[in-house]
Design an enzyme around this catalytic site. Sequence first.
Site, short mmCIF file in Angstrom:
data_model
loop_
_atom_site.label_atom_id
_atom_site.label_comp_id
_atom_site.label_asym_id
_atom_site.label_seq_id
_atom_site.Cartn_x
_atom_site.Cartn_y
_atom_site.Cartn_z
N HIS A 1 -10.41 10.05 8.64
CA HIS A 1 -10.39 8.94 9.62
C HIS A 1 -10.87 9.39 11.00
CE1 HIS A 1 -8.41 6.51 6.69
NE2 HIS A 1 -7.27 7.17 6.72
N ASP B 1 -8.64 9.35 -1.74
CA ASP B 1 -7.49 8.94 -0.94
C ASP B 1 -7.37 7.42 -1.03
OD1 ASP B 1 -5.84 10.30 1.65
OD2 ASP B 1 -6.15 8.13 1.78
N HIS C 1 -6.83 5.34 1.21
CA HIS C 1 -7.41 4.70 2.37
C HIS C 1 -8.90 5.05 2.46
CE1 HIS C 1 -3.12 5.65 3.39
NE2 HIS C 1 -3.14 4.34 3.56
N ASP D 1 -1.86 9.53 -2.16
CA ASP D 1 -1.26 8.27 -1.73
C ASP D 1 -1.58 7.06 -2.62
OD1 ASP D 1 -3.82 8.61 -0.74
OD2 ASP D 1 -3.26 8.40 1.37
N TYR E 1 2.47 10.31 1.49
CA TYR E 1 3.55 9.98 2.42
C TYR E 1 4.77 9.52 1.63
CZ TYR E 1 -0.61 9.96 5.25
OH TYR E 1 -1.80 10.34 5.83
#
Length: 342
Positions: free
Chosen positions: A158, A195, A197, A272, A315
Amino acid sequence: MWVRRILKNLQTARKRTCETRIMGDVYWRFIRSTIIFMDLPIIYHEDYVAPLPPGHRFPMAKFGLLYQMLLAEGVADRSQFHAPELLGSEWIQLVHDDDYIQAYCNGTLDDKAQRRIGLPWSPALVNRTCIACSGTVLTAKLALECGLACNTAGGTHHAFPNYGSGFCIFNDLAIASRVLQKMGLVRQVLIVDLDVHQGDGTATIFQDDSSVFTFSMHCEVNFPSVKQKSDLDVALPVGMEDDEYLQSLAKYLPDLLSDVNPDLVLYDAGVDPHQADKLGKLALTDTGLFRREMQVLSTCLAGGYPVACVIGGGYSDDMKGLVYRHSLLHRAASQVYRQYRL
């Protein structure tokens, strides 16, 4: 393919004179004992962990706990671990604007930029950020030498050229790509980002660079709210489970490898997408994650493409469960490494 070239040369030598053939046999046994059976390279540094305020939602402790789990459960021994050396700012400048680098490293980012990162600034975190990027560069170098290597950190996808976001400060995947290209070690890179995201920072960095192909397979309804355009984006519906997820991956990865023909694959193995992840929204199980790692690594190595792995996001309040999920990458990589006798 790395060892096969050596072995092919040795097979040719075996057809020569008796004396040469005997020497070739000795060298053959030496190569097999030292290269083929060498253990999977894993990268770790004690500075992968930097202090955060109590109760902070970023699970910083997982990096050190992952190292400890890999040793305690016999997934790896200490001889397999390689510690990176701190990279110079000139490496980071291959990706990030100098003003941003200096402002972050000196602690002079404005409050808005700091909040966007989501991690409180400290000298220890600056060092941690840089050493983690160094670790991914080292992982990539060792992957080229050995066929496969795994970091115990990394995946800061990110981070944009001039700002950080979503716990990502400098983009280690982009830095490793550019550094190895600058060194003349690779020309074409494929980034496989699984991932949950989207790798929005990575997509932006390489949007006009055909030498790095960006592939992101992520949950369609998740951070970031505004998606960037990767070379290939595969947006998955909320709640997708193991089989459908792996079928989606199989639909794209083999053709990508053939079409891009990369000198190196950088693999972001974020955990995740797991059903228990706090920020995930997909529904993979532990078994599904392990099958994913086996699928990615086997597909790449079967085609002769070296793979450098980073652990990406994950997470959970259950730290032990989270660390175990991250360790599935190293467990699968160790198995594949032995299977392909790298």
